[in-house]
Design a protein around this motif. Structure first.
Motif, PDB file in Angstrom:
ATOM      1  N   ALA A  40       0.808  -1.217   0.000  1.00 20.65           N
ATOM      2  CA  ALA A  40       0.000   0.000   0.000  1.00 20.65           C
ATOM      3  C   ALA A  40       0.844   1.272   0.000  1.00 20.65           C
ATOM      4  O   ALA A  40       0.407   2.314  -0.493  1.00 20.65           O
ATOM      5  N   GLN A  41       2.054   1.192   0.523  1.00 23.02           N
ATOM      6  CA  GLN A  41       2.888   2.385   0.615  1.00 23.02           C
ATOM      7  C   GLN A  41       3.611   2.700  -0.693  1.00 23.02           C
ATOM      8  O   GLN A  41       4.295   3.705  -0.793  1.00 23.02           O
ATOM      9  N   PHE A  42       3.457   1.852  -1.703  1.00 22.59           N
ATOM     10  CA  PHE A  42       4.118   2.045  -2.983  1.00 22.59           C
ATOM     11  C   PHE A  42       3.096   2.220  -4.100  1.00 22.59           C
ATOM     12  O   PHE A  42       1.942   1.854  -3.961  1.00 22.59           O
ATOM     13  N   ASN A  43       3.556   2.744  -5.200  1.00 22.89           N
ATOM     14  CA  ASN A  43       2.711   2.888  -6.382  1.00 22.89           C
ATOM     15  C   ASN A  43       3.414   2.207  -7.552  1.00 22.89           C
ATOM     16  O   ASN A  43       3.900   2.859  -8.473  1.00 22.89           O
ATOM     17  N   PHE A  44       3.480   0.888  -7.500  1.00 23.33           N
ATOM     18  CA  PHE A  44       4.194   0.135  -8.518  1.00 23.33           C
ATOM     19  C   PHE A  44       3.429   0.110  -9.835  1.00 23.33           C
ATOM     20  O   PHE A  44       2.226  -0.146  -9.856  1.00 23.33           O
ATOM     21  N   ALA A  45       4.139   0.358 -10.913  1.00 23.90           N
ATOM     22  CA  ALA A  45       3.569   0.146 -12.243  1.00 23.90           C
ATOM     23  C   ALA A  45       3.534  -1.357 -12.514  1.00 23.90           C
ATOM     24  O   ALA A  45       4.363  -2.106 -11.987  1.00 23.90           O
ATOM     25  N   PRO A  46       2.593  -1.851 -13.315  1.00 25.09           N
ATOM     26  CA  PRO A  46       2.543  -3.287 -13.601  1.00 25.09           C
ATOM     27  C   PRO A  46       3.708  -3.735 -14.474  1.00 25.09           C
ATOM     28  O   PRO A  46       4.249  -2.968 -15.263  1.00 25.09           O
ATOM     29  N   TYR A  47       4.090  -4.995 -14.329  1.00 23.75           N
ATOM     30  CA  TYR A  47       5.036  -5.607 -15.262  1.00 23.75           C
ATOM     31  C   TYR A  47       4.372  -5.631 -16.635  1.00 23.75           C
ATOM     32  O   TYR A  47       3.143  -5.737 -16.745  1.00 23.75           O
ATOM     33  N   GLN A  48       5.172  -5.605 -17.673  1.00 23.98           N
ATOM     34  CA  GLN A  48       4.669  -5.756 -19.032  1.00 23.98           C
ATOM     35  C   GLN A  48       5.164  -7.078 -19.603  1.00 23.98           C
ATOM     36  O   GLN A  48       6.365  -7.340 -19.617  1.00 23.98           O
ATOM     37  N   VAL A  49       4.231  -7.906 -20.045  1.00 28.11           N
ATOM     38  CA  VAL A  49       4.555  -9.200 -20.646  1.00 28.11           C
ATOM     39  C   VAL A  49       4.288  -9.093 -22.145  1.00 28.11           C
ATOM     40  O   VAL A  49       3.197  -8.712 -22.562  1.00 28.11           O
ATOM     41  N   THR A  50       5.293  -9.411 -22.945  1.00 30.63           N
ATOM     42  CA  THR A  50       5.175  -9.296 -24.402  1.00 30.63           C
ATOM     43  C   THR A  50       5.741 -10.551 -25.076  1.00 30.63           C
ATOM     44  O   THR A  50       6.355 -11.400 -24.429  1.00 30.63           O
TER      45      THR A  50
END
Length: 200
Positions: A40-50
């Motif tokens: 909750a204390q972070f604002n992680f961007a999602p991993y990108q799978v390609t």
């Protein structure tokens, strides 16, 4: 013709075992020492799978398919502090062509266990395939340990972020040939995998 339709990757935090208990168990397999850090204390961007490519082949209908999965993985959360933020992952497993291959309820025995995708000293990417229903429905779990002295302090400045999701494909190629049959799918993406936990 390979499919071109919908592919979705959605978080499995609620579908798997208790995320708190599971992440504690997973810590031993990924990195030591480890402690659970609230997301909750972070604002992680999602991993990108390609570049997802899955091929399941067998010489005849009396043998199991041999399945092989490749995909590329990118973690945008470590760009500022690491030169390597992307890698390629590879997994193989056997499938009878009918039944799904599910891990145990605590996910300790995945269909394809954690494999190292890339490593340099204390920084690495790992991935696994917790479950496989059929080529159009399987789950992924990906983890990245990297240096972060902006959000963490020594000796906890190498966190491991974990993302998990279910790949759902509505159309894919299935072929039968004289010398066996095969099922193939391709998806360039990108599709997102949500960070569901942090180990530090």
């Amino acid at each position: 013709m390979y499919f071109t339709n919908l592919l979705s990757l959605v978080a499995l935090a609620s579908a798997g075992p208790s995320s708190i208990n599971y992440l504690h168990q997973l810590s031993a397999a990924l990195v030591k020492p480890a402690k659970l850090v609230p997301t909750a204390q972070f604002n992680f961007a999602p991993y990108q799978v390609t570049s997802i490519a899955l091929d399941c082949k067998r010489p005849n209908n009396k043998t199991n398919y041999s399945c092989e999965l490749y995909f590329a993985l990118h973690d945008p959360n470590s760009v500022r502090e690491n030169n390597v933020t992307s890698c390629s992952c590879h997994h193989t497993w056997s499938w009878d062509g009918v039944n799904g291959s599910l891990s145990t309820t605590d996910w300790r025995t995945p269909v394809a266990g954690y494999q190292l995708c890339w490593r340099d000293d204390w920084t690495f990417f790992k991935s696994s395939v917790p479950s496989f229903e059929h080529p159009g429905n399987f789950s992924l779990e990906v983890a990245h340990t990297y240096h972060d002295d902006e959000n963490f302090t020594v000796p906890w400045d190498y966190p491991t972020t974990i993302a998990t999701g279910e790949v759902i494909i509505y159309e894919y190629y299935e072929g039968v040939k004289k010398h066996g049959d095969k099922i193939c799918l391709r998806e360039m993406g990108p599709v997102n995998a949500t960070v569901v936990g942090i180990l530090d």
